[in-house]
Design an enzyme around this catalytic site. Structure first.
Site, short mmCIF file in Angstrom:
data_model
loop_
_atom_site.label_atom_id
_atom_site.label_comp_id
_atom_site.label_asym_id
_atom_site.label_seq_id
_atom_site.Cartn_x
_atom_site.Cartn_y
_atom_site.Cartn_z
N HIS A 79 0.98 -1.34 -0.06
CA HIS A 79 0.10 -0.12 -0.09
C HIS A 79 0.78 1.19 0.02
O HIS A 79 2.06 1.15 -0.04
CB HIS A 79 -0.92 0.11 1.34
CG HIS A 79 -0.22 -0.32 2.60
ND1 HIS A 79 0.72 0.43 3.16
CD2 HIS A 79 -0.27 -1.29 3.27
CE1 HIS A 79 1.07 0.28 4.20
NE2 HIS A 79 0.56 -0.98 4.28
N HIS A 122 4.09 1.30 2.31
CA HIS A 122 5.19 0.50 1.61
C HIS A 122 5.99 1.46 0.36
O HIS A 122 7.10 1.49 0.26
CB HIS A 122 4.73 -0.82 1.03
CG HIS A 122 4.38 -1.74 2.06
ND1 HIS A 122 3.14 -1.98 2.00
CD2 HIS A 122 4.90 -2.62 3.09
CE1 HIS A 122 2.70 -3.01 3.05
NE2 HIS A 122 3.81 -3.20 3.63
N GLY A 139 8.55 1.32 8.74
CA GLY A 139 7.41 2.40 8.85
C GLY A 139 7.24 2.64 10.31
O GLY A 139 7.29 1.65 11.13
N LYS A 196 4.60 3.04 11.79
CA LYS A 196 3.44 2.54 12.52
C LYS A 196 3.62 1.36 13.27
O LYS A 196 3.12 1.19 14.36
CB LYS A 196 2.46 2.19 11.29
CG LYS A 196 0.85 1.67 12.06
CD LYS A 196 -0.06 0.99 10.96
CE LYS A 196 0.62 -0.18 10.11
NZ LYS A 196 0.44 -1.27 11.16
N ASP A 197 4.74 0.62 12.88
CA ASP A 197 5.07 -0.72 13.79
C ASP A 197 6.40 0.11 14.63
O ASP A 197 7.46 -0.15 14.51
CB ASP A 197 5.76 -1.55 12.74
CG ASP A 197 4.50 -2.11 12.20
OD1 ASP A 197 3.81 -2.54 12.44
OD2 ASP A 197 4.80 -1.88 10.57
N MET A 228 -2.52 3.34 7.25
CA MET A 228 -2.40 2.50 6.11
C MET A 228 -1.78 1.15 6.76
O MET A 228 -0.76 1.11 7.61
CB MET A 228 -1.45 2.75 5.06
CG MET A 228 -2.03 4.03 4.37
SD MET A 228 -2.26 3.81 2.58
CE MET A 228 -3.03 5.39 2.18
O1 PAF Z 1 6.65 -5.05 9.11
C1 PAF Z 1 6.37 -6.12 8.39
O2 PAF Z 1 5.77 -6.06 7.31
C2 PAF Z 1 7.23 -7.27 8.68
O3 PAF Z 1 7.07 -7.51 10.28
C3 PAF Z 1 8.49 -7.51 8.50
C4 PAF Z 1 9.52 -6.45 8.90
C5 PAF Z 1 8.67 -7.67 6.99
C6 PAF Z 1 9.34 -8.78 8.86
O4 PAF Z 1 8.45 -9.93 8.49
#
Ligand code: PAF
Length: 283
Positions: A34, A37, A147, A149-150, A184
């Site tokens: 999305h 990314h 990102g 968000k995480d 997102m």
């Molecule tokens: O954030 C994500 O999409 C996942 O946790 C990652 C960093 C690709 C690891 O699988």
């Protein structure tokens, strides 16, 4: 764009870039791309000569009752999006390429993995740290993009890079939001129209608290209370915590350092996370 599925071919392809002294940027993803990314890809392309995007839905970061089998996937669409953004390499390894038979070596993160999502998703960050370190070994990037968000994932990965002496710069890219504020996420597609509306409570709550903070409020309980009022619309609030951005421990009240207000909530059966940074000048 090269679409590559094996580590051997990835290494061969990247050798040319490395011998030409090119800076390699890496965007690890689980696909179903999305705009969030795409912002990571744009950040990589702005800072690096070559951008590698990986797509791998990592089984070890999903709990037994989580959505591994239903996690949204659309490889052809992702491939088109990457091609359209002139990504140099799309790395999409199969499960056995990443986890060979009899795989038994994991990366175990420490205290940063314990609070927030870590306390509701046991083993999640062990799975993330393991796959990210493996992908780092495969790609050997100069810079990797994650990102905001995480938020906790960024903290865990940043710590891991320091602790394991990985010569990789970790860059956090601000959260990309829908026009109405919803962060997102590939999981947004699980939401029904009605749930999608109620999910807005999360970003609205966080942004109301941010507004209060910008108006001068520094008391943790008050800032949390402002956000919580909005969050009544979700089905189950897992956590709403104001944490120190470095240690991820509860922030001191009144705030005297930058902090992050982080939330995780279920809307219907979809678990969503979001956060805002309450930034203060370093003292
Ligand atoms: O954030 C994500 O999409 C996942 O946790 C990652 C960093 C690709 C690891 O699988």
């Amino acid at each position: 764009m090269h679409t590559i599925t094996t580590v051997a071919e990835l290494r061969r392809t990247l050798e040319k870039s490395r011998s030409a002294d090119q800076r390699v940027g890496f965007v690890p993803t689980m696909g179903y791309l999305h705009d969030g990314h795409l912002a990571l890809i744009a950040a990589s392309q702005a800072q690096c000569d070559v951008t590698v995007v990986s797509i791998f839905v990592n089984p070890t970061q999903f709990g037994p009752n989580e959505d591994l089998s239903s996690y949204p996937r659309d490889f052809l669409r992702d491939e088109e999006l990457c091609r359209g953004r002139c990504v140099a390499i799309l790395f999409a390894p199969g499960a056995h390429e990443v986890y060979p038979i009899d795989f038994q070596t994991f990366v175990e993160p420490g205290d940063l993995a314990k609070p927030l999502c870590g306390s509701f998703r046991p083993g999640h960050f062990r799975g993330v740290a393991t796959v990210v370190s493996k992908l780092f070994n495969m790609v050997q990037p100069d810079v990797a993009f994650f990102g905001q968000k995480d938020f906790q994932q960024c903290a865990v990965v940043r710590r891991m890079a320091i602790d394991l002496n990985l010569p990789i710069k970790i860059v956090t890219v601000p959260t990309v939001r829908e026009q109405d504020g919803l962060a997102m996420s590939s999981r947004n597609r699980y939401l029904s129209e009605e749930e999608r509306q109620r999910a807005l409570a999360i970003s609205r709550g966080l942004s109301a608290a941010l507004d209060e903070f910008c108006s001068g409020e520094r008391h943790v309980e008050k800032l949390i209370a402002v956000a919580k009022k909005h969050l009544e619309a979700v089905d189950r609030l897992q956590y709403l915590e104001l944490i120190d951005g470095d240690t991820l421990k509860a922030a001191d009240s009144p705030l005297h350092r930058s902090a992050a207000l982080c939330a995780a909530a279920y809307v219907g059966s979809t678990r969503l996370i979001d956060n805002v940074i309450l930034a203060l000048p370093a003292q």
